[in-house]
Design a protein around this motif. Structure first.
Motif, PDB file in Angstrom:
ATOM      1  N   SER A 144      52.413  50.340  21.496  1.00  0.00           N
ATOM      2  CA  SER A 144      53.021  50.448  22.828  1.00  0.00           C
ATOM      3  C   SER A 144      51.955  50.372  23.925  1.00  0.00           C
ATOM      4  CB  SER A 144      53.825  51.738  22.951  1.00  0.00           C
ATOM      5  OG  SER A 144      52.952  52.823  22.979  1.00  0.00           O
ATOM      6  N   ARG A 145      50.735  50.792  23.563  1.00  0.00           N
ATOM      7  CA  ARG A 145      49.672  50.685  24.566  1.00  0.00           C
ATOM      8  C   ARG A 145      49.372  49.208  24.877  1.00  0.00           C
ATOM      9  NH1 ARG A 145      44.467  53.909  23.219  1.00  0.00           N
ATOM     10  NH2 ARG A 145      45.658  55.808  23.428  1.00  0.00           N
ATOM     11  N   TRP A 146      49.334  48.407  23.811  1.00  0.00           N
ATOM     12  CA  TRP A 146      49.100  46.966  24.034  1.00  0.00           C
ATOM     13  C   TRP A 146      50.238  46.346  24.833  1.00  0.00           C
ATOM     14  CZ3 TRP A 146      44.849  44.561  24.069  1.00  0.00           C
ATOM     15  CH2 TRP A 146      43.791  44.944  23.250  1.00  0.00           C
ATOM     16  N   THR A 147      51.439  46.758  24.473  1.00  0.00           N
ATOM     17  CA  THR A 147      52.595  46.207  25.184  1.00  0.00           C
ATOM     18  C   THR A 147      52.493  46.525  26.668  1.00  0.00           C
ATOM     19  OG1 THR A 147      53.845  46.721  23.228  1.00  0.00           O
ATOM     20  CG2 THR A 147      55.109  46.107  25.168  1.00  0.00           C
ATOM     21  N   PHE A 148      52.075  47.763  26.929  1.00  0.00           N
ATOM     22  CA  PHE A 148      51.943  48.186  28.325  1.00  0.00           C
ATOM     23  C   PHE A 148      50.878  47.360  29.035  1.00  0.00           C
ATOM     24  CE2 PHE A 148      49.627  50.675  31.449  1.00  0.00           C
ATOM     25  CZ  PHE A 148      50.656  50.897  32.365  1.00  0.00           C
ATOM     26  N   LEU A 149      49.737  47.172  28.337  1.00  0.00           N
ATOM     27  CA  LEU A 149      48.629  46.437  28.941  1.00  0.00           C
ATOM     28  C   LEU A 149      49.043  45.001  29.249  1.00  0.00           C
ATOM     29  CD1 LEU A 149      45.666  46.763  29.703  1.00  0.00           C
ATOM     30  CD2 LEU A 149      45.081  45.790  27.489  1.00  0.00           C
ATOM     31  N   ILE A 150      49.706  44.374  28.286  1.00  0.00           N
ATOM     32  CA  ILE A 150      50.125  42.982  28.480  1.00  0.00           C
ATOM     33  C   ILE A 150      51.132  42.890  29.629  1.00  0.00           C
ATOM     34  CG2 ILE A 150      51.414  41.092  27.413  1.00  0.00           C
ATOM     35  CD1 ILE A 150      49.936  42.015  24.761  1.00  0.00           C
ATOM     36  N   ALA A 151      52.056  43.833  29.656  1.00  0.00           N
ATOM     37  CA  ALA A 151      53.053  43.823  30.733  1.00  0.00           C
ATOM     38  C   ALA A 151      52.384  44.000  32.092  1.00  0.00           C
ATOM     39  CB  ALA A 151      54.078  44.933  30.499  1.00  0.00           C
ATOM     40  N   ALA A 152      51.374  44.896  32.145  1.00  0.00           N
ATOM     41  CA  ALA A 152      50.683  45.142  33.412  1.00  0.00           C
ATOM     42  C   ALA A 152      49.932  43.882  33.854  1.00  0.00           C
ATOM     43  CB  ALA A 152      49.723  46.318  33.260  1.00  0.00           C
ATOM     44  N   LEU A 153      49.220  43.248  32.905  1.00  0.00           N
ATOM     45  CA  LEU A 153      48.475  42.027  33.245  1.00  0.00           C
ATOM     46  C   LEU A 153      49.422  40.935  33.711  1.00  0.00           C
ATOM     47  CD1 LEU A 153      45.779  41.830  30.436  1.00  0.00           C
ATOM     48  CD2 LEU A 153      45.433  42.235  32.875  1.00  0.00           C
ATOM     49  N   TRP A 154      50.547  40.828  33.008  1.00  0.00           N
ATOM     50  CA  TRP A 154      51.501  39.790  33.363  1.00  0.00           C
ATOM     51  C   TRP A 154      52.026  40.003  34.780  1.00  0.00           C
ATOM     52  CZ3 TRP A 154      56.528  39.433  34.944  1.00  0.00           C
ATOM     53  CH2 TRP A 154      57.049  38.135  34.973  1.00  0.00           C
ATOM     54  N   SER A 155      52.316  41.251  35.115  1.00  0.00           N
ATOM     55  CA  SER A 155      52.903  41.474  36.439  1.00  0.00           C
ATOM     56  C   SER A 155      51.879  41.243  37.543  1.00  0.00           C
ATOM     57  CB  SER A 155      53.548  42.856  36.547  1.00  0.00           C
ATOM     58  OG  SER A 155      52.559  43.831  36.480  1.00  0.00           O
ATOM     59  N   VAL A 156      50.599  41.533  37.277  1.00  0.00           N
ATOM     60  CA  VAL A 156      49.562  41.234  38.272  1.00  0.00           C
ATOM     61  C   VAL A 156      49.474  39.720  38.462  1.00  0.00           C
ATOM     62  CG1 VAL A 156      47.063  41.233  38.687  1.00  0.00           C
ATOM     63  CG2 VAL A 156      48.202  43.327  37.943  1.00  0.00           C
ATOM     64  N   ALA A 157      49.455  38.989  37.339  1.00  0.00           N
ATOM     65  CA  ALA A 157      49.368  37.533  37.421  1.00  0.00           C
ATOM     66  C   ALA A 157      50.581  36.960  38.140  1.00  0.00           C
ATOM     67  CB  ALA A 157      49.251  36.934  36.015  1.00  0.00           C
ATOM     68  N   ALA A 158      51.749  37.491  37.842  1.00  0.00           N
ATOM     69  CA  ALA A 158      52.974  36.983  38.466  1.00  0.00           C
ATOM     70  C   ALA A 158      52.972  37.265  39.966  1.00  0.00           C
ATOM     71  CB  ALA A 158      54.196  37.618  37.804  1.00  0.00           C
ATOM     72  N   ALA A 159      52.517  38.454  40.335  1.00  0.00           N
ATOM     73  CA  ALA A 159      52.480  38.801  41.764  1.00  0.00           C
ATOM     74  C   ALA A 159      51.518  37.869  42.494  1.00  0.00           C
ATOM     75  CB  ALA A 159      52.047  40.257  41.949  1.00  0.00           C
ATOM     76  N   HIS A 160      50.414  37.561  41.837  1.00  0.00           N
ATOM     77  CA  HIS A 160      49.420  36.667  42.405  1.00  0.00           C
ATOM     78  C   HIS A 160      50.003  35.279  42.598  1.00  0.00           C
ATOM     79  CE1 HIS A 160      45.003  36.043  42.905  1.00  0.00           C
ATOM     80  NE2 HIS A 160      45.199  37.274  43.329  1.00  0.00           N
ATOM     81  N   ALA A 161      50.654  34.777  41.564  1.00  0.00           N
ATOM     82  CA  ALA A 161      51.245  33.443  41.628  1.00  0.00           C
ATOM     83  C   ALA A 161      52.317  33.414  42.709  1.00  0.00           C
ATOM     84  CB  ALA A 161      51.850  33.082  40.272  1.00  0.00           C
ATOM     85  N   TYR A 162      53.080  34.493  42.795  1.00  0.00           N
ATOM     86  CA  TYR A 162      54.136  34.532  43.804  1.00  0.00           C
ATOM     87  C   TYR A 162      53.534  34.462  45.211  1.00  0.00           C
ATOM     88  CZ  TYR A 162      57.572  36.189  47.023  1.00  0.00           C
ATOM     89  OH  TYR A 162      58.379  36.283  48.121  1.00  0.00           O
ATOM     90  N   ALA A 163      52.488  35.258  45.445  1.00  0.00           N
ATOM     91  CA  ALA A 163      51.865  35.268  46.774  1.00  0.00           C
ATOM     92  C   ALA A 163      51.307  33.884  47.098  1.00  0.00           C
ATOM     93  CB  ALA A 163      50.764  36.323  46.830  1.00  0.00           C
ATOM     94  N   GLY A 164      50.695  33.236  46.095  1.00  0.00           N
ATOM     95  CA  GLY A 164      50.140  31.902  46.305  1.00  0.00           C
ATOM     96  C   GLY A 164      51.219  30.896  46.651  1.00  0.00           C
ATOM     97  N   ASN A 165      52.303  30.925  45.885  1.00  0.00           N
ATOM     98  CA  ASN A 165      53.394  29.986  46.153  1.00  0.00           C
ATOM     99  C   ASN A 165      54.062  30.268  47.476  1.00  0.00           C
ATOM    100  OD1 ASN A 165      52.962  28.697  43.767  1.00  0.00           O
ATOM    101  ND2 ASN A 165      54.467  29.911  42.634  1.00  0.00           N
ATOM    102  N   ALA A 166      54.176  31.558  47.817  1.00  0.00           N
ATOM    103  CA  ALA A 166      54.793  31.916  49.094  1.00  0.00           C
ATOM    104  C   ALA A 166      53.949  31.365  50.227  1.00  0.00           C
ATOM    105  CB  ALA A 166      54.931  33.433  49.208  1.00  0.00           C
ATOM    106  N   GLY A 167      52.612  31.495  50.121  1.00  0.00           N
ATOM    107  CA  GLY A 167      51.719  30.966  51.151  1.00  0.00           C
ATOM    108  C   GLY A 167      51.901  29.470  51.323  1.00  0.00           C
ATOM    109  N   ARG A 168      51.991  28.771  50.203  1.00  0.00           N
ATOM    110  CA  ARG A 168      52.162  27.319  50.270  1.00  0.00           C
ATOM    111  C   ARG A 168      53.497  26.948  50.908  1.00  0.00           C
ATOM    112  NH1 ARG A 168      51.873  24.387  44.731  1.00  0.00           N
ATOM    113  NH2 ARG A 168      53.905  25.392  44.550  1.00  0.00           N
ATOM    114  N   ALA A 169      54.547  27.674  50.527  1.00  0.00           N
ATOM    115  CA  ALA A 169      55.881  27.386  51.080  1.00  0.00           C
ATOM    116  C   ALA A 169      55.901  27.618  52.589  1.00  0.00           C
ATOM    117  CB  ALA A 169      56.933  28.261  50.384  1.00  0.00           C
TER     118      ALA A 169
END
Ligand code: HEC
Length: 112
Positions: free
Chosen positions: A4-29
């Motif tokens: 469950s610790r790994w699951t948590f870590l992966i989920a946390a990394l994924w959400s940081v990456a997703a937030a980053h991608a979202y901010a980048g795409n929002a800027g472009r839009a």
């Protein structure tokens, strides 16, 4: 536990990456919707009188505080043929959107 610790870590990394991608795409839009009409999709200005974002030592040398202020309130330098309209002409643009679009401009056209 270990699993469950790994699951948590992966989920946390994924959400940081997703937030980053979202901010980048929002800027472009935002750039495409509000800025490229004057500044051009290549950042070099769609018409005479626009500053080039890609020029070395150009306007992007200025710190964020100055550029955010000019985007928000509009700006016309001495002798400039045309003014930068406040918020690119859309009063509904939020501070977060302005920050995002400046981030996009720096990533896409800047030299740092
Ligand atoms: C109607 C045309 C127009 C639109 C739309 C527009 N700009 Fe500008 N912008 C200008 C002009 C003209 C200048 C140069 C002003 C000067 O140098 O006096 C400028 C300058 C700038 C600068 C440099 C400020 C400086 O110090 O010279 C930035 C950064 C900028 N614009 C960002 C944006 C962003 C972000 C958007 C979209 C939200 C946007 N602009 C939309 C016309 C426009």
């Amino acid at each position: 536990m270990r699993h469950s610790r790994w699951t948590f870590l992966i989920a946390a990394l994924w959400s940081v990456a997703a937030a980053h991608a979202y901010a980048g795409n929002a800027g472009r839009a935002i750039y495409r919707a509000h800025c490229s009409v004057c500044h051009g999709s290549n950042g070099q200005g769609a018409m005479p009188g626009m500053p080039s974002f890609t020029q070395k030592g150009g306007v992007l040398r200025l710190p964020d505080t100055v550029l955010l202020h000019r985007i928000e309130n509009g700006y016309r330098g001495a002798g400039a043929p045309m003014a930068m309209p406040p918020k690119g002409g859309d009063p509904a643009l939020t501070q977060q959107e302005i920050t995002r679009v400046l981030g996009y401009i720096r990533r896409k056209f800047g030299h740092e």
